[in-house]
Each structure stands twice: as C-alpha cells, then as structure tokens.
Design a protein around this motif. Structure first.
Motif, mmCIF file in Angstrom:
data_model
loop_
_atom_site.group_PDB
_atom_site.id
_atom_site.type_symbol
_atom_site.label_atom_id
_atom_site.label_comp_id
_atom_site.label_asym_id
_atom_site.label_seq_id
_atom_site.Cartn_x
_atom_site.Cartn_y
_atom_site.Cartn_z
ATOM 1 N N ARG A 296 3.054 -1.590 6.094
ATOM 2 C CA ARG A 296 3.894 -1.176 4.967
ATOM 3 C C ARG A 296 3.374 0.118 4.336
ATOM 4 O O ARG A 296 4.106 0.777 3.600
ATOM 5 N N LEU A 297 2.125 0.482 4.624
ATOM 6 C CA LEU A 297 1.521 1.667 4.020
ATOM 7 C C LEU A 297 1.623 2.899 4.910
ATOM 8 O O LEU A 297 1.233 3.986 4.490
ATOM 9 N N LEU A 298 2.105 2.742 6.137
ATOM 10 C CA LEU A 298 2.202 3.891 7.031
ATOM 11 C C LEU A 298 3.227 4.900 6.518
ATOM 12 O O LEU A 298 3.028 6.117 6.625
ATOM 13 N N ILE A 299 4.331 4.407 6.001
ATOM 14 C CA ILE A 299 5.374 5.231 5.405
ATOM 15 C C ILE A 299 5.711 4.637 4.047
ATOM 16 O O ILE A 299 5.764 3.416 3.893
ATOM 17 N N ARG A 300 5.903 5.493 3.061
ATOM 18 C CA ARG A 300 6.265 4.996 1.735
ATOM 19 C C ARG A 300 7.756 4.657 1.712
ATOM 20 O O ARG A 300 8.610 5.521 1.601
ATOM 21 N N TRP A 301 8.058 3.362 1.845
ATOM 22 C CA TRP A 301 9.447 2.891 1.822
ATOM 23 C C TRP A 301 9.927 2.640 0.397
ATOM 24 O O TRP A 301 11.131 2.641 0.135
ATOM 25 N N GLU A 302 9.010 2.404 -0.515
ATOM 26 C CA GLU A 302 9.366 2.021 -1.880
ATOM 27 C C GLU A 302 9.978 3.199 -2.644
ATOM 28 O O GLU A 302 9.461 4.316 -2.589
ATOM 29 N N TYR A 303 11.044 2.923 -3.360
ATOM 30 C CA TYR A 303 11.668 3.954 -4.185
ATOM 31 C C TYR A 303 10.754 4.337 -5.347
ATOM 32 O O TYR A 303 10.628 5.508 -5.695
ATOM 33 N N TYR A 304 10.102 3.328 -5.933
ATOM 34 C CA TYR A 304 9.202 3.576 -7.064
ATOM 35 C C TYR A 304 7.770 3.720 -6.580
ATOM 36 O O TYR A 304 7.282 2.895 -5.802
ATOM 37 N N ALA A 305 7.111 4.763 -7.074
ATOM 38 C CA ALA A 305 5.724 5.001 -6.683
ATOM 39 C C ALA A 305 4.826 3.843 -7.101
ATOM 40 O O ALA A 305 3.850 3.523 -6.418
ATOM 41 N N SER A 306 5.166 3.187 -8.219
ATOM 42 C CA SER A 306 4.346 2.068 -8.692
ATOM 43 C C SER A 306 4.379 0.905 -7.711
ATOM 44 O O SER A 306 3.388 0.171 -7.575
ATOM 45 N N ASN A 307 5.500 0.727 -7.006
ATOM 46 C CA ASN A 307 5.577 -0.348 -6.012
ATOM 47 C C ASN A 307 4.713 -0.033 -4.795
ATOM 48 O O ASN A 307 4.061 -0.919 -4.237
ATOM 49 N N PHE A 308 4.722 1.228 -4.376
ATOM 50 C CA PHE A 308 3.865 1.618 -3.257
ATOM 51 C C PHE A 308 2.403 1.438 -3.627
ATOM 52 O O PHE A 308 1.600 0.909 -2.840
ATOM 53 N N LEU A 309 2.032 1.848 -4.839
ATOM 54 C CA LEU A 309 0.657 1.655 -5.296
ATOM 55 C C LEU A 309 0.313 0.168 -5.357
ATOM 56 O O LEU A 309 -0.817 -0.230 -5.054
ATOM 57 N N GLY A 310 1.290 -0.650 -5.712
ATOM 58 C CA GLY A 310 1.058 -2.096 -5.737
ATOM 59 C C GLY A 310 0.685 -2.635 -4.369
ATOM 60 O O GLY A 310 -0.217 -3.477 -4.246
ATOM 61 N N PHE A 311 1.342 -2.141 -3.315
ATOM 62 C CA PHE A 311 0.985 -2.561 -1.962
ATOM 63 C C PHE A 311 -0.424 -2.078 -1.596
ATOM 64 O O PHE A 311 -1.177 -2.805 -0.934
ATOM 65 N N VAL A 312 -0.774 -0.867 -2.013
ATOM 66 C CA VAL A 312 -2.128 -0.370 -1.762
ATOM 67 C C VAL A 312 -3.151 -1.252 -2.470
ATOM 68 O O VAL A 312 -4.184 -1.624 -1.894
ATOM 69 N N GLN A 313 -2.873 -1.595 -3.711
ATOM 70 C CA GLN A 313 -3.792 -2.459 -4.464
ATOM 71 C C GLN A 313 -3.899 -3.843 -3.826
ATOM 72 O O GLN A 313 -5.000 -4.418 -3.759
ATOM 73 N N LEU A 314 -2.782 -4.367 -3.348
ATOM 74 C CA LEU A 314 -2.812 -5.675 -2.684
ATOM 75 C C LEU A 314 -3.651 -5.605 -1.415
ATOM 76 O O LEU A 314 -4.415 -6.540 -1.118
ATOM 77 N N ALA A 315 -3.531 -4.518 -0.665
ATOM 78 C CA ALA A 315 -4.353 -4.358 0.538
ATOM 79 C C ALA A 315 -5.831 -4.329 0.176
ATOM 80 O O ALA A 315 -6.672 -4.917 0.870
ATOM 81 N N CYS A 316 -6.174 -3.653 -0.926
ATOM 82 C CA CYS A 316 -7.573 -3.595 -1.360
ATOM 83 C C CYS A 316 -8.067 -4.960 -1.827
ATOM 84 O O CYS A 316 -9.243 -5.302 -1.637
ATOM 85 N N ILE A 317 -7.182 -5.728 -2.438
ATOM 86 C CA ILE A 317 -7.545 -7.092 -2.855
ATOM 87 C C ILE A 317 -7.954 -7.915 -1.639
ATOM 88 O O ILE A 317 -8.969 -8.621 -1.660
ATOM 89 N N THR A 318 -7.161 -7.846 -0.577
ATOM 90 C CA THR A 318 -7.496 -8.606 0.634
ATOM 91 C C THR A 318 -8.823 -8.134 1.227
ATOM 92 O O THR A 318 -9.589 -8.939 1.764
ATOM 93 N N MET A 319 -9.098 -6.850 1.093
ATOM 94 C CA MET A 319 -10.352 -6.298 1.605
ATOM 95 C C MET A 319 -11.551 -6.827 0.828
ATOM 96 O O MET A 319 -12.570 -7.219 1.390
ATOM 97 N N LEU A 320 -11.426 -6.855 -0.515
ATOM 98 C CA LEU A 320 -12.541 -7.325 -1.333
ATOM 99 C C LEU A 320 -12.727 -8.839 -1.229
ATOM 100 O O LEU A 320 -13.860 -9.330 -1.303
ATOM 101 N N LEU A 321 -11.637 -9.576 -1.056
ATOM 102 C CA LEU A 321 -11.762 -11.036 -0.917
ATOM 103 C C LEU A 321 -12.598 -11.417 0.299
ATOM 104 O O LEU A 321 -13.248 -12.476 0.294
ATOM 105 N N LYS A 322 -12.591 -10.576 1.331
ATOM 106 C CA LYS A 322 -13.379 -10.858 2.528
ATOM 107 C C LYS A 322 -14.873 -10.722 2.283
ATOM 108 O O LYS A 322 -15.685 -11.132 3.132
ATOM 109 N N GLN A 323 -15.265 -10.140 1.145
ATOM 110 C CA GLN A 323 -16.685 -9.947 0.853
ATOM 111 C C GLN A 323 -17.333 -11.174 0.193
ATOM 112 O O GLN A 323 -18.549 -11.216 0.030
ATOM 113 N N PHE A 324 -16.512 -12.161 -0.171
ATOM 114 C CA PHE A 324 -17.081 -13.360 -0.813
ATOM 115 C C PHE A 324 -17.603 -14.330 0.243
ATOM 116 O O PHE A 324 -17.102 -14.414 1.340
#
Length: 209
Positions: free
Chosen positions: A181-209
């Motif tokens: 979903r991050l390869l191309i910005r499909w979201e009309y609102y930039a805040s939604n695209f940033l939300g997907f980026v933040q969600l991806a980072c959440i999954t990355m940090l959860l793997k550190q526990f």
C-alpha cells in the motif's frame, strides 16, 4: 486486521475479503484513526516503551527522504529518522516542493521521543550551516558530507566515519516498500497515507518485544 490486510496487499478497499467487516466501515474507522492521530499516539507509546527497555537507542540517528508517487500524479516526500538499529524515531510526509534541509525541523514535529539524538547523520543534502546552528541549539550534532561547492570545511574524518552506517535508514525505506500500500500513494488525503506509514512502523516495533 482488515486495515493490515489492505496495508500488506495494496488492494483497493472494496476488494476487502468477506471475512472482514464491510469495507466502508473499515475505511471510515481508519480515517477516524488518522484524523484523531490514534496511530501516531500508539506509535509514540511503543517507541518510548522500547527506549525505556533499552531497545531503541537515539544517541546516533540517521535521516533521509524518499519520494512516493501519487495515483493522480505528482510526488510527496517521505522523511524518516531512525535509530542506530534502523528502528523508526520519526516518520512524516510533506509536499515535494520543499528542500530536504527545510524538512528536518518539520520532521522533529513527528519525533516520538523526548530525548533528541546526540548525532544526526544524513547525506550531502543536509550540509547546511544554518541547519547545523538550529540543531545545535537543541543539542543535536548534524553530520553530513560536504557539498562539492563548500569552501569552509566544518566536518572532520572522525565524525564522518559515522556516515558509513547510513545504510540503516535506506534499509528502513526498503522494508517499508514490502508493504504494497506504500509503493504508490493511493490515498486522497495525505493524513491517510501517513496513517498507513505509521501502522507499518507499529508492526515493525511490535516485533521488538
């Protein structure tokens, strides 16, 4: 789980499998999270918990930008700061007509920790006396190779050796691109695209526990 499916597959919302709630409901809930900065808050809490446990180490951090093509044309700049292990400390998106130097301070508006980096390493795009002075006021030492046109040298070889580990932030961007979903910005609102980026980072940090 439904939003994670969209993030991982890159599919359009109406292709959401029937095992999940109606796609309109999921999309509406995701937009609410983005507007209310719920994902950003979760990401910040995760980052601070990992720092308290000694997993995140912001003392030596790396910064870089990447471009994400938008579905309707144009580009947006994605900026990230990662720690010495390549884990995210700040992720943000901005209009592509900004120079990377001017975006550094904006990226700190999305910084997740109270403690700023002792050393911030970037490429030649961040070689700026003005930026150096601004960051120094916050106790941050900017390290970047000199531009070929610079006359007054301000960096020494000892500090620049840290630049050899800048591949950590490049690896972070490469990891994000596994989320289709991050390869191309499909979201009309930039805040939604940033939300997907933040969600991806959440999954990355959860793997550190």
């Amino acid at each position: 789980d439904a939003v994670l499916w969209i993030l991982n597959t890159g599919a359009q919302w109406h292709f959401l499998p029937q095992c999940y709630p109606n796609y309109k409901t999921v999309h509406r809930r995701f937009q609410q999270w983005c507007q209310q900065e719920v994902l950003r808050e979760v990401l910040t809490q995760l980052a601070n918990t990992l720092r308290d446990e000694g997993v995140l180490d912001e003392r030596e951090s790396f910064i870089d930008a990447t471009f994400a093509a938008a579905k309707g044309g144009g580009e947006a700049v994605g900026l990230a700061i990662v720690d010495r292990h390549g884990l995210p400390l700040s992720v943000s998106t901005h209009a592509a007509n900004h120079h990377e130097v001017t975006l550094v301070q904006l990226s700190f508006d999305f910084y997740m920790l109270e403690a700023k980096p002792e050393h911030l390493i970037g490429d030649r795009a961040y070689d700026s006396d003005g930026l150096d002075e601004d960051l120094k006021q916050d106790g941050v030492n900017m390290i970047a190779p000199h531009r070929s046109t610079r006359k007054l040298k301000t960096q020494d070889g000892r500090h620049l050796r840290r630049y050899e580990r800048r591949w950590l932030v490049e690896r972070f961007f490469a990891w994000l691109q596994w989320k289709r979903r991050l390869l191309i910005r499909w979201e009309y609102y930039a805040s939604n695209f940033l939300g997907f980026v933040q969600l991806a980072c959440i999954t990355m940090l959860l793997k550190q526990f």
